[in-house]
Design an enzyme around this catalytic site. Structure first.
Site, short mmCIF file in Angstrom:
data_model
loop_
_atom_site.label_atom_id
_atom_site.label_comp_id
_atom_site.label_asym_id
_atom_site.label_seq_id
_atom_site.Cartn_x
_atom_site.Cartn_y
_atom_site.Cartn_z
N ASP A 23 0.83 -1.40 -0.16
CA ASP A 23 0.14 -0.09 -0.09
C ASP A 23 0.90 1.32 0.01
O ASP A 23 1.95 1.19 0.47
CB ASP A 23 -0.87 0.02 1.36
CG ASP A 23 -1.79 1.36 1.38
OD1 ASP A 23 -2.35 1.58 0.51
OD2 ASP A 23 -1.52 2.07 2.33
N ASP A 26 -0.41 5.08 0.95
CA ASP A 26 -0.60 6.01 1.80
C ASP A 26 -0.85 5.44 3.03
O ASP A 26 -1.57 4.69 3.41
CB ASP A 26 -2.03 6.85 1.48
CG ASP A 26 -2.20 7.82 0.14
OD1 ASP A 26 -1.32 8.79 0.32
OD2 ASP A 26 -2.74 7.45 -0.69
#
Lengths: 267, 267
Positions: free
Chosen positions: B10, B12
């Site tokens: 991932d 953010d």
């Protein structure tokens, strides 16, 4: 002798549509008044104040008084006074709603981190910035109170989002549920209406065009209910719900059928 | 020998926060690459294209390629091509998303009554007018497709609404459910990621900061999952969910613990 003390009558889709009185609606209301019923207009549309509605109806040829109009904004004021007296409230709502809420015992603030309650209702100025303010206040622990549930409302220009859409948008962003949503079909609104007409629900006739707000509320309260087919609900909607109006009328013009005690036809 | 063919990471809250690289994140990614893992950044944030992300990460000192970034917008393009090829699509989304969706085999229209699909995602220009357009298209029978589920996202300035908030707002106004919401944790995104890295889920390590998207998706797919505590989820969130990451790391800097095969500590 009609057996009713009062008539609770919805406005949009029942008495008015867009900027006009619906055909026969004026005569229907007059027939109820002449039969001795107390008349109370009960609307979830908070974009006019009661005085604004009274003026508007008078202009359309249906004279009346601001006291005969109960809006979801007024129900919201009473709720805030009862449950959040003295609180700092962030409005996610338009000027007409905020103006009506100004009689509530709350202080309006713009800073989400200062807010204890978020008060949400429809307005045409709803945008990402306002959703962000509401989101931050709710993530910060504020409570959400909504003016009314209607997700969308018909207008002459086509459907537009209603207060329910704005409340749902803000609640959904923060993944919280509203503490209360006033207006029809809330119990708070039933209580307030009964207070106003000085009658028991069983002695009231409720007339409206929406099954999920008007008729569901009247049915639950124990009033006699009449659905008019001049607004949101159609005959085929009746087949897709458990809500059963006592009467189904083509329009408010036929309301005398109810006063005459015609056989119940909606059951 | 790590036992993994690929790492799905991932962005953010895991690699970046606001405009900065998270401490140790660059070293963590390098360690994975040096251990021979194929690296794929998997993000629900559609406000940058894959090339835009690659440029941004390079500027922050983490050089990489656009092919190493898979966004929810790309998953949406694939979905539209597979299920709505040739359709007229109304965007309820910002320019960055629309730009990425322009490779999809749909024609974008502005007229709600002409739309067959409404494609919704976050953008800062979301307002009542756009909600009205989406509402009218959906009431008219169009299908709703969303880019990703995230209801809100943290930023340096505070939380802001995410695509999930916009999708929910439009869906809620029209009282319909989306046909599909792409991005994590959707199966479409899992399939697309597996295609890209050429590995089976069981041979992948998934690292992310969100239990409900990253970890839930990895767990369901059968990947090994590592939660980092540098973003959305906190240690106490773990106590309130059934989602169980295989590893819990203070940050991506600790990812070598997973490669070393330390005892599973999240179960």
């Amino acid at each position: 002798m009609t057996g009713f003390d009062a008539a609770l009558i919805d406005l949009d889709g029942t008495v008015v549509h867009g900027g006009s009185l619906l055909a026969g609606a004026g005569a229907g209301v007059e027939a109820l008044r002449e039969a001795g019923l107390e008349v109370l207009f009960l609307t979830n549309n908070p974009t006019r104040s009661p005085a604004g509605w009274a003026d508007h109806l008078s202009e359309l040829g249906l004279p009346g008084d601001a006291d005969e109009v109960l809006t979801s904004a007024e129900a919201t004021v009473r709720y805030l006074d009862a449950h959040h007296a003295g609180a700092r409230a962030l409005p996610v709502a338009g000027p007409a709603v905020v103006e009506q809420l100004e009689t509530a015992d709350v202080t309006f603030v713009e800073d989400p981190t200062a807010a204890e309650v978020v008060v949400a209702g429809y307005h045409a100025g709803f945008d990402d910035e306002e959703m962000t303010r509401g989101l931050r206040a709710l993530l910060d622990g504020a409570t959400l109170v909504g003016t009314n549930r209607d997700r969308w409302v018909p207008t002459d220009a086509g459907p537009i989002p209603g207060s329910g859409a704005v409340i749902n948008a803000v609640a959904g962003a923060a993944e919280v549920d509203p503490e209360a949503v006033l207006g029809k079909p809330s119990q708070e609104t039933v209580d307030l209406a009964m207070d106003r007409v000085g009658a028991a629900p069983g002695d009231c006739l409720l007339v409206g065009d929406r099954l999920d707000t008007d008729i569901a509320m009247g049915e639950r309260a124990g009033a006699t209910t009449a659905l008019v087919l001049t607004g949101a609900a159609t005959g085929s909607d009746l087949e897709q719900t458990d809500v059963r109006p006592d009467y189904v009328l083509e329009s408010l013009a036929e309301v005398e059928r109810v006063l005459d005690g015609d056989a119940v036809d909606g059951a």
